[in-house]
Design a protein around this motif. Structure first.
Motif, PDB file in Angstrom:
ATOM      1  N   ASN A 162       0.066   8.489 -53.474  1.00 51.52           N
ATOM      2  CA  ASN A 162      -0.647   9.137 -52.289  1.00 51.52           C
ATOM      3  C   ASN A 162      -0.233   8.196 -50.738  1.00 51.52           C
ATOM      4  OD1 ASN A 162      -1.985  10.774 -53.861  1.00 51.52           O
ATOM      5  ND2 ASN A 162      -3.720   9.440 -54.237  1.00 51.52           N
ATOM      6  N   LEU A 163      -0.225   6.945 -50.765  1.00 53.59           N
ATOM      7  CA  LEU A 163       0.201   6.317 -49.759  1.00 53.59           C
ATOM      8  C   LEU A 163       1.839   6.586 -49.295  1.00 53.59           C
ATOM      9  CD1 LEU A 163      -1.181   2.788 -50.548  1.00 53.59           C
ATOM     10  CD2 LEU A 163      -1.754   4.112 -48.772  1.00 53.59           C
ATOM     11  N   LEU A 165       3.114   9.664 -49.821  1.00 51.92           N
ATOM     12  CA  LEU A 165       3.289  11.018 -49.012  1.00 51.92           C
ATOM     13  C   LEU A 165       2.392  10.832 -47.877  1.00 51.92           C
ATOM     14  CD1 LEU A 165       2.271  13.277 -52.211  1.00 51.92           C
ATOM     15  CD2 LEU A 165       4.359  12.979 -50.971  1.00 51.92           C
ATOM     16  N   ALA A 166       1.514   9.817 -47.630  1.00 53.99           N
ATOM     17  CA  ALA A 166       0.573   9.794 -46.345  1.00 53.99           C
ATOM     18  C   ALA A 166       1.623   9.443 -45.256  1.00 53.99           C
ATOM     19  CB  ALA A 166      -0.391   8.610 -46.546  1.00 53.99           C
ATOM     20  N   LEU A 167       2.946   8.844 -45.553  1.00 52.65           N
ATOM     21  CA  LEU A 167       3.915   8.368 -44.427  1.00 52.65           C
ATOM     22  C   LEU A 167       4.174   9.750 -43.546  1.00 52.65           C
ATOM     23  CD1 LEU A 167       5.920   5.690 -46.589  1.00 52.65           C
ATOM     24  CD2 LEU A 167       4.390   5.285 -44.448  1.00 52.65           C
ATOM     25  N   THR A 168       3.835  10.976 -44.259  1.00 54.81           N
ATOM     26  CA  THR A 168       4.278  11.978 -43.316  1.00 54.81           C
ATOM     27  C   THR A 168       3.544  12.248 -42.172  1.00 54.81           C
ATOM     28  OG1 THR A 168       3.082  13.510 -44.540  1.00 54.81           O
ATOM     29  CG2 THR A 168       4.988  13.471 -45.302  1.00 54.81           C
ATOM     30  N   GLY A 169       2.369  11.319 -42.201  1.00 56.60           N
ATOM     31  CA  GLY A 169       1.450  11.374 -41.116  1.00 56.60           C
ATOM     32  C   GLY A 169       2.163  10.797 -39.883  1.00 56.60           C
ATOM     33  N   LEU A 170       3.234  10.195 -40.005  1.00 52.47           N
ATOM     34  CA  LEU A 170       3.965   9.666 -38.754  1.00 52.47           C
ATOM     35  C   LEU A 170       4.338  10.776 -37.910  1.00 52.47           C
ATOM     36  CD1 LEU A 170       6.127   6.944 -40.554  1.00 52.47           C
ATOM     37  CD2 LEU A 170       4.364   6.448 -38.935  1.00 52.47           C
ATOM     38  N   ALA A 187       8.797   1.973 -39.904  1.00 52.95           N
ATOM     39  CA  ALA A 187       7.211   1.940 -40.586  1.00 52.95           C
ATOM     40  C   ALA A 187       7.741   2.587 -42.302  1.00 52.95           C
ATOM     41  CB  ALA A 187       6.522   2.890 -39.991  1.00 52.95           C
ATOM     42  N   VAL A 188       8.551   3.338 -42.214  1.00 56.81           N
ATOM     43  CA  VAL A 188       8.661   3.791 -43.715  1.00 56.81           C
ATOM     44  C   VAL A 188       9.352   2.589 -44.542  1.00 56.81           C
ATOM     45  CG1 VAL A 188      10.112   5.270 -45.148  1.00 56.81           C
ATOM     46  CG2 VAL A 188       8.900   6.186 -42.886  1.00 56.81           C
ATOM     47  N   HIS A 191       6.955  -0.204 -45.363  1.00 52.97           N
ATOM     48  CA  HIS A 191       6.120   0.416 -46.364  1.00 52.97           C
ATOM     49  C   HIS A 191       6.936   0.151 -47.779  1.00 52.97           C
ATOM     50  CE1 HIS A 191       2.756   2.316 -48.361  1.00 52.97           C
ATOM     51  NE2 HIS A 191       3.463   2.828 -49.013  1.00 52.97           N
TER      52      HIS A 191
ATOM     53  N   THR B 159       4.238  -1.868 -35.666  1.00 47.43           N
ATOM     54  CA  THR B 159       4.815  -1.162 -37.091  1.00 47.43           C
ATOM     55  C   THR B 159       3.485  -1.092 -37.850  1.00 47.43           C
ATOM     56  OG1 THR B 159       6.997  -2.012 -37.050  1.00 47.43           O
ATOM     57  CG2 THR B 159       6.116  -1.071 -39.066  1.00 47.43           C
ATOM     58  N   LEU B 163       1.833   2.506 -39.239  1.00 51.60           N
ATOM     59  CA  LEU B 163       1.498   2.795 -40.442  1.00 51.60           C
ATOM     60  C   LEU B 163      -0.125   3.056 -40.805  1.00 51.60           C
ATOM     61  CD1 LEU B 163       3.506  -0.015 -42.210  1.00 51.60           C
ATOM     62  CD2 LEU B 163       3.661   2.335 -42.719  1.00 51.60           C
ATOM     63  N   ALA B 166      -0.520   6.598 -39.707  1.00 52.90           N
ATOM     64  CA  ALA B 166       0.010   7.515 -40.746  1.00 52.90           C
ATOM     65  C   ALA B 166      -0.775   7.676 -41.809  1.00 52.90           C
ATOM     66  CB  ALA B 166       1.411   7.028 -41.634  1.00 52.90           C
ATOM     67  N   THR B 168      -3.599   9.159 -41.781  1.00 57.07           N
ATOM     68  CA  THR B 168      -3.968  10.649 -41.496  1.00 57.07           C
ATOM     69  C   THR B 168      -3.157  11.650 -42.386  1.00 57.07           C
ATOM     70  OG1 THR B 168      -2.736  10.886 -39.561  1.00 57.07           O
ATOM     71  CG2 THR B 168      -4.888  10.136 -39.386  1.00 57.07           C
ATOM     72  N   GLY B 169      -1.995  11.163 -42.860  1.00 57.25           N
ATOM     73  CA  GLY B 169      -1.264  11.918 -43.511  1.00 57.25           C
ATOM     74  C   GLY B 169      -1.746  12.349 -44.795  1.00 57.25           C
ATOM     75  N   LEU B 170      -2.745  11.704 -45.198  1.00 60.98           N
ATOM     76  CA  LEU B 170      -3.485  12.034 -46.430  1.00 60.98           C
ATOM     77  C   LEU B 170      -4.233  13.380 -46.360  1.00 60.98           C
ATOM     78  CD1 LEU B 170      -4.786   8.423 -46.987  1.00 60.98           C
ATOM     79  CD2 LEU B 170      -3.457   9.728 -48.656  1.00 60.98           C
ATOM     80  N   LEU B 173      -3.231  16.435 -48.466  1.00 59.54           N
ATOM     81  CA  LEU B 173      -3.699  16.394 -49.908  1.00 59.54           C
ATOM     82  C   LEU B 173      -4.900  16.513 -49.887  1.00 59.54           C
ATOM     83  CD1 LEU B 173      -1.466  13.157 -50.112  1.00 59.54           C
ATOM     84  CD2 LEU B 173      -1.128  15.262 -51.570  1.00 59.54           C
TER      85      LEU B 173
END
Lengths: 200, 200
Positions: A162-163, A165-170, A187-188, A191, B159, B163, B166, B168-170, B173
């Motif tokens: 989940n963490l 996939l959350a990186l798409t929140g960038l 940032a990616v 992580h 950074t 992160l 990011a 909020t990328g949850l 889901l």
């Protein structure tokens, strides 16, 4: 050219036109009429390939997912053999962020599709299945990396997935020019560096 | 009731109607006509408060941000005095995710606004400024927490801020029911636990 191939090609041409409409004008403009105009073909021709706007949208999203997968597969092929799971995840994440024109088109299509899913039960089911499938793929990579000792065994695979996939929140930070693409990749990398006990 | 207050109240009523339209039908339906209908007032009355659809959208988004800030302020007030920065960030992140009806309404409004920004220069500027301001606030908290020894001095504040945002990328889901709200909060807590050297 065999008829089947031609049919597929025409559908892809229409899907790309729909991406451009979504990218440049928003999904509200993704009507059969505006997409036909963007594709430079007649309204009737689009209707020959797609019975409804929804069918066209669903195909355009499936095609966007396929194109993202294709770019990931190409990126992974350039890695070592076998590739390090950290590098595989980095390729996947980089292709999900709007860091180059193709990825931006599919990212915007995807964001619009999620919003469309919130008030269309059929699209909701399809979008959920697509995201769940992508999530499963990432979780399999994480579990295997734990088994192979690349990620500590104290990490919970579901939460780590989940963490990741959350990186798409960038995405909004990049799209609104609040951060630069290289800052998103930093940032990616940060992580991933903290997730893996060894580096890719 | 003073006229100024009444004016503000009417604008907020219209903004809430716009949120409901966006939440239930999508931003494509957020026209003056449909919002007026949802608010139960006349088309002309909405036009009295907002000269254009864009003005209405911008106000509705500003109001959504204000309401999110208000919820965060209330949540922070319930923490210790002074509150631990980990807890402050957790309240902020929890209110940015669609975990309860009010947060879901503002989250959907925000997602739709970002997409609208991609093809409207004025909205782009406003959305960028809003996001940059929110990002600055988070970065100030991170920097202070490093100064105060809550976060290791080896962490890069910019950074770490990216992160945190990011996470909020949850949202997709949660919205597509791929993960449960409690799984999203577990991911947020995991991330915060690894960021802070002490727990909140």
């Amino acid at each position: 050219m065999p008829k089947q191939v031609d049919h597929r090609e025409r559908r892809e041409t229409i899907a790309r036109a729909l991406w451009r409409v979504v990218e440049q004008r928003g999904i509200a403009h993704a009507s059969v009429r505006e997409v036909a105009q963007e594709a430079g073909i007649s309204h009737g021709a689009v209707q020959h390939y797609f019975a409804t706007r929804e069918e066209m949208l669903v195909f355009a999203m499936d095609f966007a997912s396929e194109q993202t997968s294709r770019r990931v597969t190409e990126g992974v092929r350039e890695l070592g053999d076998p590739p390090h799971p950290r590098d595989v995840l980095r390729v996947m994440l980089a292709e999900m962020l709007p860091l180059h024109p193709d990825a931006r088109a599919t990212s915007r299509m995807s964001a619009a599709y999620v919003l469309e899913a919130l008030h269309d039960a059929n699209i909701h089911t399809r979008a959920r299945d697509g995201l769940a499938q992508g999530r499963d793929l990432v979780e399999r990579i994480v579990r295997q990396a734990i088994t192979d000792g690349h990620i500590g065994s104290d990490r919970d695979p579901a939460t780590e997935t989940n963490l990741l996939l959350a990186l798409t929140g960038l995405t909004p930070l990049i799209e609104l020019n609040v951060i630069e693409p290289h800052e998103a990749l930093t940032a990616v990398d940060q992580h991933l560096d903290r997730l893996f006990t060894d580096k890719g």
